[in-house]
Design a protein around this motif. Structure first.
Motif, PDB file in Angstrom:
ATOM      1  N   CYS A   1       0.861  -1.170   0.000  1.00 27.89           N
ATOM      2  CA  CYS A   1       0.000   0.000   0.000  1.00 27.89           C
ATOM      3  C   CYS A   1       0.907   1.232   0.000  1.00 27.89           C
ATOM      4  N   SER A   2       0.720   2.099  -0.964  1.00 25.13           N
ATOM      5  CA  SER A   2       1.654   3.184  -1.237  1.00 25.13           C
ATOM      6  C   SER A   2       1.668   4.246  -0.148  1.00 25.13           C
ATOM      7  N   PRO A   3       2.577   5.228  -0.271  1.00 28.49           N
ATOM      8  CA  PRO A   3       2.463   6.411   0.573  1.00 28.49           C
ATOM      9  C   PRO A   3       1.090   7.047   0.346  1.00 28.49           C
ATOM     10  N   THR A   4       0.241   7.007   1.369  1.00 28.42           N
ATOM     11  CA  THR A   4      -1.108   7.541   1.254  1.00 28.42           C
ATOM     12  C   THR A   4      -1.058   9.051   1.366  1.00 28.42           C
ATOM     13  N   HIS A   5      -1.593   9.737   0.385  1.00 31.77           N
ATOM     14  CA  HIS A   5      -1.512  11.190   0.300  1.00 31.77           C
ATOM     15  C   HIS A   5      -2.745  11.786   0.984  1.00 31.77           C
ATOM     16  N   CYS A   6      -2.546  12.362   2.161  1.00 36.02           N
ATOM     17  CA  CYS A   6      -3.648  12.929   2.939  1.00 36.02           C
ATOM     18  C   CYS A   6      -3.622  14.448   2.851  1.00 36.02           C
ATOM     19  N   MET A   7      -4.752  15.043   3.102  1.00 38.18           N
ATOM     20  CA  MET A   7      -4.850  16.488   3.232  1.00 38.18           C
ATOM     21  C   MET A   7      -5.865  16.800   4.319  1.00 38.18           C
ATOM     22  N   GLY A   8      -5.625  17.877   5.064  1.00 42.92           N
ATOM     23  CA  GLY A   8      -6.606  18.334   6.039  1.00 42.92           C
ATOM     24  C   GLY A   8      -6.930  17.299   7.086  1.00 42.92           C
ATOM     25  N   VAL A   9      -8.194  16.955   7.172  1.00 43.68           N
ATOM     26  CA  VAL A   9      -8.729  16.139   8.251  1.00 43.68           C
ATOM     27  C   VAL A   9      -8.312  14.671   8.177  1.00 43.68           C
ATOM     28  N   MET A  10      -7.864  14.187   7.024  1.00 40.46           N
ATOM     29  CA  MET A  10      -7.764  12.749   6.810  1.00 40.46           C
ATOM     30  C   MET A  10      -6.605  12.066   7.523  1.00 40.46           C
ATOM     31  N   GLY A  11      -5.592  12.806   7.940  1.00 40.07           N
ATOM     32  CA  GLY A  11      -4.457  12.188   8.610  1.00 40.07           C
ATOM     33  C   GLY A  11      -4.822  11.308   9.786  1.00 40.07           C
ATOM     34  N   PRO A  12      -5.597  11.812  10.761  1.00 36.15           N
ATOM     35  CA  PRO A  12      -5.971  10.971  11.905  1.00 36.15           C
ATOM     36  C   PRO A  12      -6.754   9.728  11.520  1.00 36.15           C
ATOM     37  N   TYR A  13      -7.556   9.805  10.470  1.00 42.99           N
ATOM     38  CA  TYR A  13      -8.352   8.656  10.029  1.00 42.99           C
ATOM     39  C   TYR A  13      -7.461   7.599   9.378  1.00 42.99           C
ATOM     40  N   VAL A  14      -6.538   8.053   8.537  1.00 47.92           N
ATOM     41  CA  VAL A  14      -5.621   7.119   7.878  1.00 47.92           C
ATOM     42  C   VAL A  14      -4.734   6.428   8.907  1.00 47.92           C
ATOM     43  N   LYS A  15      -4.222   7.186   9.870  1.00 51.82           N
ATOM     44  CA  LYS A  15      -3.364   6.577  10.894  1.00 51.82           C
ATOM     45  C   LYS A  15      -4.130   5.546  11.714  1.00 51.82           C
ATOM     46  N   ARG A  16      -5.360   5.857  12.095  1.00 50.70           N
ATOM     47  CA  ARG A  16      -6.127   4.938  12.941  1.00 50.70           C
ATOM     48  C   ARG A  16      -6.560   3.703  12.165  1.00 50.70           C
ATOM     49  N   LEU A  17      -7.150   3.898  10.990  1.00 50.86           N
ATOM     50  CA  LEU A  17      -7.732   2.761  10.275  1.00 50.86           C
ATOM     51  C   LEU A  17      -6.722   2.022   9.408  1.00 50.86           C
ATOM     52  N   LEU A  18      -5.994   2.735   8.566  1.00 53.42           N
ATOM     53  CA  LEU A  18      -5.072   2.050   7.658  1.00 53.42           C
ATOM     54  C   LEU A  18      -3.797   1.603   8.360  1.00 53.42           C
ATOM     55  N   CYS A  19      -3.259   2.457   9.213  1.00 49.33           N
ATOM     56  CA  CYS A  19      -1.982   2.119   9.859  1.00 49.33           C
ATOM     57  C   CYS A  19      -2.183   1.242  11.091  1.00 49.33           C
ATOM     58  N   GLN A  20      -2.938   1.704  12.064  1.00 50.28           N
ATOM     59  CA  GLN A  20      -3.091   0.964  13.317  1.00 50.28           C
ATOM     60  C   GLN A  20      -3.960  -0.275  13.162  1.00 50.28           C
ATOM     61  N   ARG A  21      -5.053  -0.178  12.415  1.00 50.40           N
ATOM     62  CA  ARG A  21      -5.959  -1.318  12.297  1.00 50.40           C
ATOM     63  C   ARG A  21      -5.542  -2.301  11.199  1.00 50.40           C
TER      64      ARG A  21
ATOM     65  N   VAL B   1       1.470   9.999   4.202  1.00 48.90           N
ATOM     66  CA  VAL B   1       2.061  11.327   3.992  1.00 48.90           C
ATOM     67  C   VAL B   1       1.051  12.419   4.324  1.00 48.90           C
ATOM     68  N   ASN B   2       1.556  13.512   4.913  1.00 51.62           N
ATOM     69  CA  ASN B   2       0.719  14.675   5.243  1.00 51.62           C
ATOM     70  C   ASN B   2      -0.383  14.344   6.244  1.00 51.62           C
ATOM     71  N   CYS B   3      -0.048  13.599   7.284  1.00 50.84           N
ATOM     72  CA  CYS B   3      -1.059  13.134   8.220  1.00 50.84           C
ATOM     73  C   CYS B   3      -1.335  14.090   9.385  1.00 50.84           C
ATOM     74  N   VAL B   4      -0.641  15.192   9.453  1.00 51.81           N
ATOM     75  CA  VAL B   4      -0.906  16.176  10.495  1.00 51.81           C
ATOM     76  C   VAL B   4      -1.753  17.285   9.894  1.00 51.81           C
ATOM     77  N   PRO B   5      -2.998  17.469  10.373  1.00 50.93           N
ATOM     78  CA  PRO B   5      -3.841  18.546   9.825  1.00 50.93           C
ATOM     79  C   PRO B   5      -3.176  19.904  10.024  1.00 50.93           C
ATOM     80  N   LEU B   6      -3.048  20.662   8.954  1.00 48.69           N
ATOM     81  CA  LEU B   6      -2.410  21.971   9.000  1.00 48.69           C
ATOM     82  C   LEU B   6      -3.372  23.037   8.473  1.00 48.69           C
ATOM     83  N   PRO B   7      -3.312  24.241   9.031  1.00 46.19           N
ATOM     84  CA  PRO B   7      -4.250  25.298   8.636  1.00 46.19           C
ATOM     85  C   PRO B   7      -4.205  25.640   7.154  1.00 46.19           C
ATOM     86  N   ASP B   8      -3.026  25.470   6.540  1.00 48.31           N
ATOM     87  CA  ASP B   8      -2.907  25.782   5.108  1.00 48.31           C
ATOM     88  C   ASP B   8      -2.599  24.546   4.282  1.00 48.31           C
ATOM     89  N   PHE B   9      -2.840  23.353   4.862  1.00 51.18           N
ATOM     90  CA  PHE B   9      -2.561  22.080   4.191  1.00 51.18           C
ATOM     91  C   PHE B   9      -1.114  21.979   3.740  1.00 51.18           C
TER      92      PHE B   9
END
Length: 416
Positions: free
Chosen positions: A231-251, A260-268
């Motif tokens: 499963c490749s480097p998952t390209h996240c933006m905004g809100v999706m980092g916490p979801y990808v880490k919990r479901l794809l990575c931890q589960r 990639v880009n798993c920390v939500p940032l104000p300017d992405f």
């Protein structure tokens, strides 16, 4: 537990502001417009007033994609809700909730609706865009409701607020208020339904994770990934980092180094939160190396996605929808519930129509573009990714081979 604080609601005079007409995807404007005097307050008051008799005692969920101004806006909205007699406001921890999660929470907790702070796939930051959308039942607001909001924005003379009825959304705990002599509880943690009036801050991922666990076979998907699927480097933006880490990575066991880009940032991070070949070029280049079997990208609020196969094979959104429609038996949820029909947006190709015809099911046309199912009344990017993983685990074939086999069976649709 903090001691109860006594607050009083008050009316703040205002006047109509031009241009506050929302569509099904809400109201999107430059951030500097939303941060101007009374702009946000007017629109939120107009939205709440559109609820009519169901406003007082209503229960709402509030969250956003973490873009610039989300945290400040969430605090103001909570105070406006408190001033308008809303009984409970469920808020995502740190003010973060994906759009699909808002719909999930509305349905699970039988809420009146939800407020989402996002401009979707538009860039974020002080010099870019902000947005607000209201979901009266978990799905996009119908035109009849947005017309009411717009009418209210054109006649508004005041908005109601209970100043001080907000808390630090990053901290777990419970704070009790009284607003005009009535209880109002702010809780960061698990909701307690016994509270008559409350603002509750919930784990941003928990309800959505529980729902996905009921739809997909996580044990099988984890075993599939552990068996060597890259499963490749998952390209996240905004809100999706916490979801990808919990479901794809931890589960599911995808290495966190590949998210990639798993920390939500104000300017992405200066990026553009639209999951396409141009704005997710980092992912495209990683996939072209041939080292990974599946590439995933998501937009800022989590309702859109992009699917790539090995060597960068691009699955168009139209083909993605059609392939999933033809293979829903790979997903436990649909084995239990069956399939009632399909839907696509007007600009989507007729690929899914061919699947519907073959299966003897109806195909409907909707206004909004994205992939999802009846598990919520909304598009859902991570659901689509998990659905693709389920198909791959069942077929034991590559993304490209699955798509080409689909073309061979149903034909291939092109834009002209």
């Amino acid at each position: 537990l903090q001691m109860a604080q006594s607050l009083k609601s008050e009316s703040i005079k205002t006047s109509p502001i031009d241009g506050q007409k929302a569509g099904t995807s809400g109201l999107r404007k430059p951030t500097k417009v939303f941060t101007s005097e009374n702009y946000l307050e007017n629109f939120i008051q107009a939205t709440l007033s559109a609820l009519g008799d169901s406003l007082v005692g209503s229960k709402l969920v509030l969250g956003g994609d973490g873009r610039y101004f989300c945290d400040v806006a969430a605090g103001r909205i909570v105070e406006i809700c408190a001033g308008n007699g809303v009984s409970e406001v469920f808020v995502g921890q740190n003010g973060i909730l994906s759009t699909p999660t808002v719909s999930c929470v509305i349905r699970k907790r039988q809420l009146t609706g939800g407020i989402v702070l996002t401009a979707s796939h538009n860039p974020g930051g002080p010099d870019n865009d902000f947005g607000v959308k209201f979901k009266p039942n978990g799905g996009p607001a119908p035109e009849s409701f947005t017309d009411k909001i717009y009418a209210n924005t054109r006649s508004i003379a005041e908005y109601r607020v209970a100043k001080g009825a907000s808390v630090d959304l990053s901290k777990l705990g419970r704070t009790e208020f009284t607003v005009d002599g009535k209880p109002f509880v702010v809780e960061v943690g698990k909701p307690r339904s016994a509270y008559v009036t409350s603002e509750i801050v919930i784990d941003s991922v928990a309800d959505y994770e529980e729902l996905m666990s009921s739809i997909f076979d996580f044990d099988r998907l984890r075993e599939f990934i552990a068996g060597g699927t890259g499963c490749s480097p998952t390209h996240c933006m905004g809100v999706m980092g916490p979801y990808v880490k919990r479901l794809l990575c931890q589960r599911l066991g995808v290495p966190e180094s590949q998210a990639v880009n798993c920390v939500p940032l104000p300017d992405f991070g200066g990026g553009h939160p639209d999951p396409n070949l141009t704005y997710a070029a980092e992912l495209v280049n990683a996939m072209r190396s041939g080292s990974y079997d599946l590439g995933l990208a998501f937009d800022g609020d989590g309702d859109r996605n992009m699917i790539l196969g090995k060597s960068g094979f691009f699955v168009t959104p139209c083909d993605s929808l059609a392939v999933l429609a033809a293979n829903l038996e790979c997903i436990p949820y649909f084995k239990r519930t069956g399939v009632n029909g399909f839907a696509r947006s007007m600009p989507t190709s007729g690929a899914v129509d061919l699947v519907a015809k073959r299966l003897g099911l109806k195909c409907y046309e909707t206004e909004s573009f994205g992939t999802g199912s009846d598990h919520i009344r909304e598009k859902d990017g991570l659901w689509a990714a998990l659905a693709w993983l389920s198909v791959l685990a069942d077929k034991r074939a590559s993304v490209e081979d699955i798509v080409k086999a689909h073309w061979a069976e149903f034909g291939r649709n092109f834009y002209t």
